[in-house]
Design a protein around this motif. Structure first.
Motif, PDB file in Angstrom:
ATOM      1  N   SER A 110       0.825  -1.209   0.000  1.00  0.00           N
ATOM      2  CA  SER A 110       0.000   0.000   0.000  1.00  0.00           C
ATOM      3  C   SER A 110       0.862   1.263   0.000  1.00  0.00           C
ATOM      4  N   SER A 111       0.492   2.233  -0.837  1.00  0.00           N
ATOM      5  CA  SER A 111       1.194   3.520  -0.842  1.00  0.00           C
ATOM      6  C   SER A 111       0.789   4.378   0.351  1.00  0.00           C
ATOM      7  N   ALA A 118       7.939  -4.530   4.920  1.00  0.00           N
ATOM      8  CA  ALA A 118       8.775  -5.722   4.956  1.00  0.00           C
ATOM      9  C   ALA A 118       8.178  -6.753   4.002  1.00  0.00           C
ATOM     10  N   GLU A 119       8.906  -7.835   3.785  1.00  0.00           N
ATOM     11  CA  GLU A 119       8.448  -8.838   2.817  1.00  0.00           C
ATOM     12  C   GLU A 119       7.113  -9.461   3.205  1.00  0.00           C
ATOM     13  N   ASN A 120       6.812  -9.502   4.512  1.00  0.00           N
ATOM     14  CA  ASN A 120       5.550 -10.095   4.954  1.00  0.00           C
ATOM     15  C   ASN A 120       4.446  -9.068   5.163  1.00  0.00           C
ATOM     16  N   THR A 121       4.691  -7.820   4.777  1.00  0.00           N
ATOM     17  CA  THR A 121       3.640  -6.805   4.844  1.00  0.00           C
ATOM     18  C   THR A 121       2.520  -7.160   3.867  1.00  0.00           C
ATOM     19  N   GLN A 122       1.283  -6.925   4.274  1.00  0.00           N
ATOM     20  CA  GLN A 122       0.148  -7.259   3.412  1.00  0.00           C
ATOM     21  C   GLN A 122       0.254  -6.547   2.066  1.00  0.00           C
ATOM     22  N   LYS A 123      -0.011  -7.278   1.010  1.00  0.00           N
ATOM     23  CA  LYS A 123       0.002  -6.687  -0.329  1.00  0.00           C
ATOM     24  C   LYS A 123      -1.325  -5.975  -0.588  1.00  0.00           C
ATOM     25  N   VAL A 124      -1.238  -4.789  -1.180  1.00  0.00           N
ATOM     26  CA  VAL A 124      -2.415  -4.003  -1.550  1.00  0.00           C
ATOM     27  C   VAL A 124      -2.182  -3.509  -2.973  1.00  0.00           C
ATOM     28  N   TYR A 218      12.647 -10.847  -1.680  1.00  0.00           N
ATOM     29  CA  TYR A 218      13.443  -9.855  -0.962  1.00  0.00           C
ATOM     30  C   TYR A 218      13.045  -8.454  -1.409  1.00  0.00           C
ATOM     31  N   ASN A 219      12.939  -7.553  -0.456  1.00  0.00           N
ATOM     32  CA  ASN A 219      12.855  -6.122  -0.764  1.00  0.00           C
ATOM     33  C   ASN A 219      14.265  -5.590  -0.973  1.00  0.00           C
ATOM     34  N   VAL A 220      14.417  -4.727  -1.968  1.00  0.00           N
ATOM     35  CA  VAL A 220      15.723  -4.107  -2.222  1.00  0.00           C
ATOM     36  C   VAL A 220      15.519  -2.604  -2.294  1.00  0.00           C
ATOM     37  N   LEU A 262      10.819   1.031   1.934  1.00  0.00           N
ATOM     38  CA  LEU A 262      10.984  -0.410   2.074  1.00  0.00           C
ATOM     39  C   LEU A 262      11.938  -0.746   3.208  1.00  0.00           C
ATOM     40  N   ASP A 263      11.687  -1.867   3.847  1.00  0.00           N
ATOM     41  CA  ASP A 263      12.616  -2.444   4.811  1.00  0.00           C
ATOM     42  C   ASP A 263      13.429  -3.496   4.059  1.00  0.00           C
TER      43      ASP A 263
END
Length: 293
Positions: A110-111, A118-124, A218-220, A262-263
């Motif tokens: 989510s913006s 983080a990688e496990n943050t809910q996708k929106v 992975y977040n980069v 991003l984390d």
């Protein structure tokens, strides 16, 4: 290693090629709608036109770096892009020795988030582009379940010649000796210098033996996010170093919110990698390009 890059004529693709050419002896295959990349890289790569990918033999390719995806397209353009990639993945599927680095995006989160994702943050999924990027992750995991693969969700990339980014637009305003007017200023942006991104991808390639078939994500991104006000201030401050000191930052009161940070600690820790370029460094490189220095 033999590395095949899709979307090689894009902003990231070209920077990956430059990094690989300068730091390795990998054989590089590249496909793109933009055949002009051949003029820059000449004999250092083997260029494969998009319409010839269906005839390409992936049996000896070690890694495909998938940068291809229509960024600004209508419905037909998105459909064509998805069809191309689906056919590509089907072509790769029988060759389980061929791994995949999937270039995904922070826009899956989510913006309006209140903290770095983080990688496990809910996708929106807020836009068609976001839906397409997430579909790519799902499609790759389905088609290439037996292949080594990794999904890299990138922060918003910045650098010279990428004028869709707000920092590039601010630089142009300063060069034109115009003021920068912003609403609010508290909005947070997680940027990543495209040179750092290319370096991060090379870090994955160099540690490919650590990648498995689980579809790691992975977040980069950069270590720090910057507020809109900070970004505008940096554009003005760096501009003064180039003799452009007539611009001011004007802030209109607003409670507008946005957060694209991003984390990236999971990537940092696993690959022992950190970004090298701060926003000030990237801003200097944008000025140098725009001023032909």
């Amino acid at each position: 290693m033999k590395i095949f890059i899709t979307g090689a004529g894009g902003f990231l693709g070209k920077n990956i090629i430059r990094k690989l050419i300068n730091t390795s002896n990998h054989a590089i295959y590249a496909t793109s709608l933009n055949s002009e990349i051949m003029a820059e890289f000449e004999s250092r790569i083997l260029f494969i036109p998009n319409d010839a990918v269906s005839d390409f033999d992936f049996s000896e390719v070690d890694i495909v770096i998938n940068c291809a995806f229509p960024r600004a397209a209508d419905g037909a353009g998105y459909a064509q892009g998805l069809d191309f990639l689906n056919e590509l993945f089907k072509k790769i599927q029988p060759h389980t020795n061929c791994g995949m680095i999937d270039i995904s995006s922070q826009s899956l989160y989510s913006s309006m988030r209140t903290e770095a994702a983080a990688e496990n943050t809910q996708k929106v999924l807020e836009a068609v582009y976001d839906v397409g990027k997430y579909c790519m992750e799902i499609l790759i995991d389905a088609r290439l379940a037996d292949h080594k693969r990794v999904h890299l969700r990138l922060a918003s990339l910045i650098g010279p010649k990428f004028d869709q980014r707000i920092i590039n637009r601010f630089v142009k305003l300063v060069i034109a000796e115009e003021d920068i007017t912003i609403n609010g200023g508290q909005q947070l942006f997680g940027f990543l210098d495209v040179r750092d991104c290319a370096d991060a991808i090379c870090a994955v390639i160099n540690q490919w033996d650590r990648i498995d078939t689980s579809g790691q994500v992975y977040n980069v991104g950069a270590e720090e996010s910057n507020s809109l006000k900070t970004i505008a201030d940096i554009a003005v401050q760096v501009g003064s170093q180039f003799g452009y000191d007539n611009s001011k930052v004007l802030v209109k009161e607003s409670d507008e919110w946005k957060n694209t940070s991003l984390d990236g600690r999971k990537f940092y820790n696993f690959f022992s990698w950190k970004p090298q370029y701060k926003l000030v460094d990237t801003t200097k490189s944008i000025y140098e390009y725009d001023l032909n220095l």
